[in-house]
Design a protein around this motif. Structure first.
Motif, PDB file in Angstrom:
ATOM      1  N   ILE A 252       8.395  -5.151  -9.372  1.00 41.42           N
ATOM      2  CA  ILE A 252       8.170  -4.037  -8.452  1.00 41.42           C
ATOM      3  C   ILE A 252       6.666  -3.798  -8.249  1.00 41.42           C
ATOM      4  CG2 ILE A 252       8.468  -1.525  -8.187  1.00 41.42           C
ATOM      5  CD1 ILE A 252      11.253  -2.014  -9.640  1.00 41.42           C
ATOM      6  N   PHE A 253       5.910  -3.902  -9.321  1.00 41.92           N
ATOM      7  CA  PHE A 253       4.451  -3.842  -9.246  1.00 41.92           C
ATOM      8  C   PHE A 253       3.927  -4.824  -8.199  1.00 41.92           C
ATOM      9  CE2 PHE A 253       2.909  -1.742 -13.273  1.00 41.92           C
ATOM     10  CZ  PHE A 253       1.804  -1.143 -12.703  1.00 41.92           C
ATOM     11  N   GLU A 254       4.409  -6.057  -8.313  1.00 41.02           N
ATOM     12  CA  GLU A 254       3.951  -7.110  -7.393  1.00 41.02           C
ATOM     13  C   GLU A 254       4.282  -6.744  -5.954  1.00 41.02           C
ATOM     14  OE1 GLU A 254       2.735 -10.333  -8.206  1.00 41.02           O
ATOM     15  OE2 GLU A 254       3.300 -10.691 -10.288  1.00 41.02           O
ATOM     16  N   ILE A 255       5.483  -6.225  -5.740  1.00 38.35           N
ATOM     17  CA  ILE A 255       5.880  -5.858  -4.380  1.00 38.35           C
ATOM     18  C   ILE A 255       4.952  -4.774  -3.849  1.00 38.35           C
ATOM     19  CG2 ILE A 255       7.676  -4.684  -3.027  1.00 38.35           C
ATOM     20  CD1 ILE A 255       9.751  -6.190  -4.628  1.00 38.35           C
ATOM     21  N   LEU A 256       4.718  -3.743  -4.662  1.00 42.50           N
ATOM     22  CA  LEU A 256       3.875  -2.628  -4.212  1.00 42.50           C
ATOM     23  C   LEU A 256       2.462  -3.107  -3.881  1.00 42.50           C
ATOM     24  CD1 LEU A 256       4.993   0.202  -6.674  1.00 42.50           C
ATOM     25  CD2 LEU A 256       5.595  -0.070  -4.249  1.00 42.50           C
ATOM     26  N   LEU A 257       1.922  -3.976  -4.738  1.00 44.12           N
ATOM     27  CA  LEU A 257       0.555  -4.469  -4.507  1.00 44.12           C
ATOM     28  C   LEU A 257       0.467  -5.265  -3.213  1.00 44.12           C
ATOM     29  CD1 LEU A 257      -0.587  -5.609  -8.080  1.00 44.12           C
ATOM     30  CD2 LEU A 257      -1.218  -3.534  -6.836  1.00 44.12           C
ATOM     31  N   MET A 258       1.436  -6.123  -2.994  1.00 44.82           N
ATOM     32  CA  MET A 258       1.413  -6.958  -1.792  1.00 44.82           C
ATOM     33  C   MET A 258       1.597  -6.101  -0.536  1.00 44.82           C
ATOM     34  SD  MET A 258       0.730  -9.897  -2.821  1.00 44.82           S
ATOM     35  CE  MET A 258       0.029  -9.483  -4.398  1.00 44.82           C
ATOM     36  N   VAL A 259       2.520  -5.134  -0.606  1.00 37.93           N
ATOM     37  CA  VAL A 259       2.750  -4.277   0.559  1.00 37.93           C
ATOM     38  C   VAL A 259       1.492  -3.448   0.853  1.00 37.93           C
ATOM     39  CG1 VAL A 259       4.071  -2.290   1.409  1.00 37.93           C
ATOM     40  CG2 VAL A 259       5.261  -4.211   0.336  1.00 37.93           C
ATOM     41  N   ALA A 260       0.851  -2.956  -0.204  1.00 33.38           N
ATOM     42  CA  ALA A 260      -0.377  -2.175   0.006  1.00 33.38           C
ATOM     43  C   ALA A 260      -1.443  -3.031   0.667  1.00 33.38           C
ATOM     44  CB  ALA A 260      -0.880  -1.639  -1.338  1.00 33.38           C
ATOM     45  N   PHE A 261      -1.578  -4.246   0.212  1.00 32.14           N
ATOM     46  CA  PHE A 261      -2.582  -5.158   0.762  1.00 32.14           C
ATOM     47  C   PHE A 261      -2.324  -5.422   2.249  1.00 32.14           C
ATOM     48  CE2 PHE A 261      -3.691  -9.703   1.572  1.00 32.14           C
ATOM     49  CZ  PHE A 261      -5.064  -9.571   1.503  1.00 32.14           C
ATOM     50  N   LEU A 262      -1.061  -5.690   2.570  1.00 33.08           N
ATOM     51  CA  LEU A 262      -0.726  -5.997   3.968  1.00 33.08           C
ATOM     52  C   LEU A 262      -0.855  -4.746   4.850  1.00 33.08           C
ATOM     53  CD1 LEU A 262       2.326  -8.391   3.405  1.00 33.08           C
ATOM     54  CD2 LEU A 262       0.044  -9.011   4.230  1.00 33.08           C
ATOM     55  N   THR A 263      -0.467  -3.586   4.317  1.00 37.21           N
ATOM     56  CA  THR A 263      -0.562  -2.342   5.105  1.00 37.21           C
ATOM     57  C   THR A 263      -2.024  -1.996   5.396  1.00 37.21           C
ATOM     58  OG1 THR A 263       1.411  -1.608   3.946  1.00 37.21           O
ATOM     59  CG2 THR A 263       0.195   0.058   5.183  1.00 37.21           C
ATOM     60  N   MET A 264      -2.854  -2.171   4.383  1.00 37.72           N
ATOM     61  CA  MET A 264      -4.287  -1.938   4.567  1.00 37.72           C
ATOM     62  C   MET A 264      -4.824  -2.819   5.699  1.00 37.72           C
ATOM     63  SD  MET A 264      -7.254  -2.821   1.810  1.00 37.72           S
ATOM     64  CE  MET A 264      -7.221  -4.591   2.077  1.00 37.72           C
ATOM     65  N   ASN A 265      -4.469  -4.067   5.668  1.00 40.64           N
ATOM     66  CA  ASN A 265      -4.915  -4.994   6.710  1.00 40.64           C
ATOM     67  C   ASN A 265      -4.388  -4.585   8.087  1.00 40.64           C
ATOM     68  OD1 ASN A 265      -6.403  -6.551   5.032  1.00 40.64           O
ATOM     69  ND2 ASN A 265      -4.932  -8.247   4.909  1.00 40.64           N
ATOM     70  N   ALA A 266      -3.127  -4.191   8.126  1.00 41.65           N
ATOM     71  CA  ALA A 266      -2.519  -3.822   9.413  1.00 41.65           C
ATOM     72  C   ALA A 266      -3.251  -2.634  10.018  1.00 41.65           C
ATOM     73  CB  ALA A 266      -1.033  -3.500   9.201  1.00 41.65           C
ATOM     74  N   ALA A 267      -3.459  -1.586   9.203  1.00 41.75           N
ATOM     75  CA  ALA A 267      -4.133  -0.391   9.712  1.00 41.75           C
ATOM     76  C   ALA A 267      -5.551  -0.733  10.147  1.00 41.75           C
ATOM     77  CB  ALA A 267      -4.145   0.690   8.628  1.00 41.75           C
ATOM     78  N   ASP A 268      -6.220  -1.531   9.325  1.00 36.14           N
ATOM     79  CA  ASP A 268      -7.595  -1.913   9.631  1.00 36.14           C
ATOM     80  C   ASP A 268      -7.685  -2.711  10.922  1.00 36.14           C
ATOM     81  OD1 ASP A 268     -10.384  -1.895   8.627  1.00 36.14           O
ATOM     82  OD2 ASP A 268     -10.109  -4.077   8.666  1.00 36.14           O
ATOM     83  N   SER A 269      -6.718  -3.594  11.126  1.00 27.05           N
ATOM     84  CA  SER A 269      -6.792  -4.438  12.321  1.00 27.05           C
ATOM     85  C   SER A 269      -6.607  -3.610  13.587  1.00 27.05           C
ATOM     86  CB  SER A 269      -5.773  -5.578  12.248  1.00 27.05           C
ATOM     87  OG  SER A 269      -4.472  -5.111  12.549  1.00 27.05           O
ATOM     88  N   ILE A 270      -5.791  -2.543  13.525  1.00 31.25           N
ATOM     89  CA  ILE A 270      -5.652  -1.670  14.704  1.00 31.25           C
ATOM     90  C   ILE A 270      -6.955  -0.904  14.930  1.00 31.25           C
ATOM     91  CG2 ILE A 270      -4.360   0.235  15.744  1.00 31.25           C
ATOM     92  CD1 ILE A 270      -1.999  -0.567  13.934  1.00 31.25           C
ATOM     93  N   LEU A 271      -7.530  -0.412  13.831  1.00 33.08           N
ATOM     94  CA  LEU A 271      -8.787   0.338  13.945  1.00 33.08           C
ATOM     95  C   LEU A 271      -9.906  -0.554  14.484  1.00 33.08           C
ATOM     96  CD1 LEU A 271      -8.540   2.347  10.606  1.00 33.08           C
ATOM     97  CD2 LEU A 271      -8.459   3.315  12.925  1.00 33.08           C
ATOM     98  N   GLN A 272      -9.883  -1.824  14.074  1.00 31.82           N
ATOM     99  CA  GLN A 272     -10.902  -2.766  14.565  1.00 31.82           C
ATOM    100  C   GLN A 272     -10.837  -2.891  16.079  1.00 31.82           C
ATOM    101  OE1 GLN A 272     -10.993  -6.642  12.747  1.00 31.82           O
ATOM    102  NE2 GLN A 272     -10.941  -5.794  10.663  1.00 31.82           N
ATOM    103  N   ILE A 273      -9.600  -2.876  16.605  1.00 29.00           N
ATOM    104  CA  ILE A 273      -9.443  -3.027  18.058  1.00 29.00           C
ATOM    105  C   ILE A 273      -9.812  -1.725  18.768  1.00 29.00           C
ATOM    106  CG2 ILE A 273      -7.742  -3.397  19.896  1.00 29.00           C
ATOM    107  CD1 ILE A 273      -6.274  -5.265  17.809  1.00 29.00           C
ATOM    108  N   ASN A 274      -9.354  -0.605  18.194  1.00 36.98           N
ATOM    109  CA  ASN A 274      -9.600   0.679  18.855  1.00 36.98           C
ATOM    110  C   ASN A 274     -11.050   1.149  18.734  1.00 36.98           C
ATOM    111  OD1 ASN A 274      -6.957   0.514  19.407  1.00 36.98           O
ATOM    112  ND2 ASN A 274      -6.292   2.204  18.088  1.00 36.98           N
ATOM    113  N   TYR A 275     -11.692   0.854  17.634  1.00 36.53           N
ATOM    114  CA  TYR A 275     -13.078   1.320  17.414  1.00 36.53           C
ATOM    115  C   TYR A 275     -13.996   0.178  17.055  1.00 36.53           C
ATOM    116  CZ  TYR A 275     -10.710   5.746  17.384  1.00 36.53           C
ATOM    117  OH  TYR A 275      -9.945   6.807  17.750  1.00 36.53           O
TER     118      TYR A 275
END
Lengths: 276, 443
Positions: B161-184
């Motif tokens: 479960i630790f592994e799942i949470l870490l991977m999901v956090a990593f991917l979510t961070m990237n997803a949010a960042d990539s939208i922000l990169q486009i918008n700003y």
């Protein structure tokens, strides 16, 4: 057949030296089933004209059982006495039909001052064949055979191929058990279990292994059990007197002793030998 | 004060980061100390062969490939863990200096790295989900055997479960960042390539407000790094410690043939005295140290055996190959390893509380491992062969047997008759040595 056997003392009296010592082992000396294995091997040694000696009444337990049972004192007593004897005869090469003695003498005597070149009889038989001292016929037809790896020969010392090579040499195609070679399943005798009742459980280890061997030979396959199957010889081969006892008991337990033979490799080979 | 407010996140990061490293080093000092409770005499000859083992067996996981599908999944999780943790370098620098994606100056290579991490994160997720299914839905036998009840099962699941949470956090961070990169584009550095998060997570976040995206990005970033630091400290109480200790365990594993058991030097001394008629046995008595023969407790084992216990990840391949266990006996080689770790942990705590020489009246033999387990072993080496990192439960069983026989004289009674047969007539059977050539006579 009259066997020609000389003890080390007799060799010394003749003022000659044998090329190798045959370590008979306690099982090979005293166990009725294992004695037959001993005789089969000596028959071959005689036919191949090998100058060998036995220790006879001077031989004593290698100490394997004592060691695996945790009695290191008794093991080292036996080991040091045997080493003293072997070294007093200046013995350099040893062959044995017992994987436990093979392992103990080859590996565990070293650091106690007993350094020898030790062979399991299957290794030695291959050497005899390679030196053209032993010729074997491909006599085995209409036989189904499987081979059980003894733990102290296989996993213990990585000897998987020599016994199989010998069986192939006399014409067998081996039906391998699912658990074989490094995944072989113990017969249940090792670690001094041979000499005690097993702990409480739902099955005896030798029964588990025997059932696997019988299945490999084709006994479970109802379609296969026809008259041709019944006419064929069925053999469980092994290379250890203790495995032999355990599997023989297992076969009896399954009421298959009239259909299946449990044989040591050397017993199979001795039937295929050519007289010179 | 101004500075504190300005640098509050960096200070917070520094505090969390150094605190967790402090705890980590304290935990590991304790584990090191516990392992050092064992005796010496561990061989380290033939360094070349040992490094080869580390390379093939520990790094290459060659013994895992006995079960090829699981081996590939395991390799993916392992490589994923190692590779994605390269990202840690950037996270730490960003955290300490308040930068954002500081390594983005690597340009195309940075894009490649991030994409690579994302793909691995995805593969890790898939593997870990399969592992969870194997443990909890298929319930593979070796994961649900008796010694796995309670904490060991929870431990196994928590890691996943630790592994799942870490991977999901990593991917979510990237997803949010990539939208922000486009918008700003003026505020967020254009860096990285996000094949996985763009596909799976971006569609979920696209319609969120900028504020929410910033919070999600920051939250995921902090969650990811704090998660890793927690995981690091979790190792000390978990079977997952194998990711570190598998390497030394494999390095020091026995090189001799598996059939060869060690000869006890302390016994050799005494036996030589007994066998040598020229030595007066009474003159020697003062020399003989009151050493115990064999092992009653973890302190009587050597440190490699204790290291093995800490390296065991409780996969149960040993137990699933053990003839005694398969036929329903109490013996389980995995339980032997778990017992050793539990006992050495307990003893470590006792020592911390009451000093080095305190005797808590408990021992590995009898309190943890019962004679019934000990005497069920056939010494067949199937467990040693099966272990992916060459752990040797058999050597521990043998040391305990030695204690039972030589110090307690508590061997099963049939074995005591075998001992006296060997002593009296040189064979396990009650036949005289004078009959040793009788096999010659044809019956």
């Amino acid at each position: 057949m009259e066997l020609e056997v000389k003890t080390m003392t007799e060799w010394v009296q003749e003022g000659r030296k044998p090329e190798i010592l045959f370590w008979v082992g306690s099982a090979g000396s005293f166990d009725d089933r294992a004695k037959k294995i001993t005789r089969s091997f000596v028959e071959i040694l005689n036919i191949a004209n090998v100058d060998f000696a036995v220790l006879g009444t001077e031989e004593s337990a290698s100490g394997d059982v004592a060691k695996r049972a945790g009695n290191e004192f008794l093991f080292q007593m036996q080991a040091l006495m045997n080493i003293q004897l072997l070294n007093s005869y200046n013995i350099k090469r040893i062959v044995t039909t017992c994987p436990h003695d093979y392992n103990t003498i080859k590996n565990e005597y070293k650091s106690l001052g007993g350094v020898y070149e030790v062979f399991h009889h299957t290794e030695f038989l291959i050497q005899l064949i390679n030196k053209n001292k032993l010729k074997l016929n491909k006599i085995y037809k209409d036989t189904i055979i499987t081979y059980h790896d003894p733990c102290y020969l296989g996993r213990g010392n990585r000897i998987y191929n020599q016994p199989r090579a010998l069986l192939n040499y006399v014409g067998f195609k081996i039906n391998e058990m699912h658990r074989s070679k490094n995944k072989s399943f113990c017969c249940g005798a090792g670690g001094a279990q041979m000499f005690k009742e097993p702990e409480k459980g739902k099955q005896d280890i030798n029964i588990n292994r025997t059932l696997e061997a019988l299945k490999t030979l084709g006994f479970e396959d109802k379609k296969k059990i026809n008259s041709t199957f019944q006419q064929k010889r069925k053999i469980i081969a092994t290379g250890c007197p203790f495995c032999n006892t355990m599997l023989t008991d297992g076969v009896k337990n399954q009421n298959k002793e009239s259909e299946v033979e449990v044989l040591d490799i050397v017993e199979i080979i001795s039937k295929a030998k050519e007289s010179f | 004060m101004e500075y504190i407010i300005q640098y509050k996140f960096q200070i917070l990061f520094f505090l969390i980061f150094s605190f967790s490293l402090f705890i980590f080093s304290r935990n590991f000092k304790k584990i090191y100390r516990n392992i050092s409770l064992g005796k010496g005499g561990v061989l380290s000859n033939n360094k070349k062969e040992r490094w080869k083992r580390v390379l093939f067996i520990a790094f290459g996981q060659s013994k895992m490939f006995d079960k090829p599908v699981v081996a590939i999944l395991h390799l993916v999780v392992y490589l994923g863990f190692v590779i994605i943790n390269i990202e840690l370098i950037e996270i730490v620098i960003d955290g300490l200096f308040g930068t954002h994606r500081v390594l983005s100056f690597l340009g195309g290579f940075y894009d490649f790295l991030i994409a690579f991490f994302e793909i691995f994160a995805f593969l890790v997720l898939v593997s870990v989900v399969i592992f969870l299914i194997r443990r909890n839905i298929i319930r593979i036998k070796r994961f649900v055997q008796s010694e796995m009840k309670g904490w060991p099962t929870l431990d196994g699941n928590l890691i996943l479960i630790f592994e799942i949470l870490l991977m999901v956090a990593f991917l979510t961070m990237n997803a949010a960042d990539s939208i922000l990169q486009i918008n700003y584009p003026d505020k967020y550095i254009q860096a990285g390539s996000f094949p996985v998060s763009n596909f799976f997570i971006v569609p979920l976040l696209e319609n969120l407000s900028t504020g929410s995206l910033i919070i999600i990005e920051r939250f995921s970033w902090w969650f990811h790094i704090i998660g890793i630091l927690c995981f690091l400290n979790y190792l000390a109480i978990s079977k997952h410690l194998h990711i570190l200790l598998a390497f030394p365990s494999t390095y020091y594993s026995k090189l001799d043939p598996k059939g060869q058991f060690s000869n006890m030097k302390s016994v050799t001394k005494e036996v030589k005295v007994m066998l040598d008629p020229s030595v007066d046995p009474f003159s020697q008595t003062s020399d003989v140290s009151p050493e115990t023969f064999g092992a009653k407790d973890v302190r009587d084992l050597n440190w490699l055996q204790l290291l093995n216990a800490y390296s065991c990840t409780e996969c149960g391949r040993c137990t699933s190959e053990c003839p005694a266990n398969i036929t329903g006996k109490k013996l389980s080689p995995r339980k032997i390893m778990m017992d050793v770790r539990d006992r050495v942990e307990e003893l470590g705590n006792v020592i911390d509380k009451n000093g080095k020489d305190f005797n808590d009246g408990k021992s590995l033999l009898n309190d943890y491992i019962k004679p019934e387990e000990l005497w069920a072993c056939t010494s067949c080496n199937a467990c040693v062969e099966a272990c992916p990192i060459n752990i040797d439960p058999l050597s521990i069983i043998m040391d305990l047997r030695r204690y039972a026989v030589m110090e307690e004289s508590s061997a099963p009674s049939e074995l005591n008759s075998v001992f006296s047969n060997i002593e009296n007539n040189g064979a396990p059977w009650p036949f005289p040595a004078s009959d040793r050539l009788k096999w010659k006579e044809n019956e």
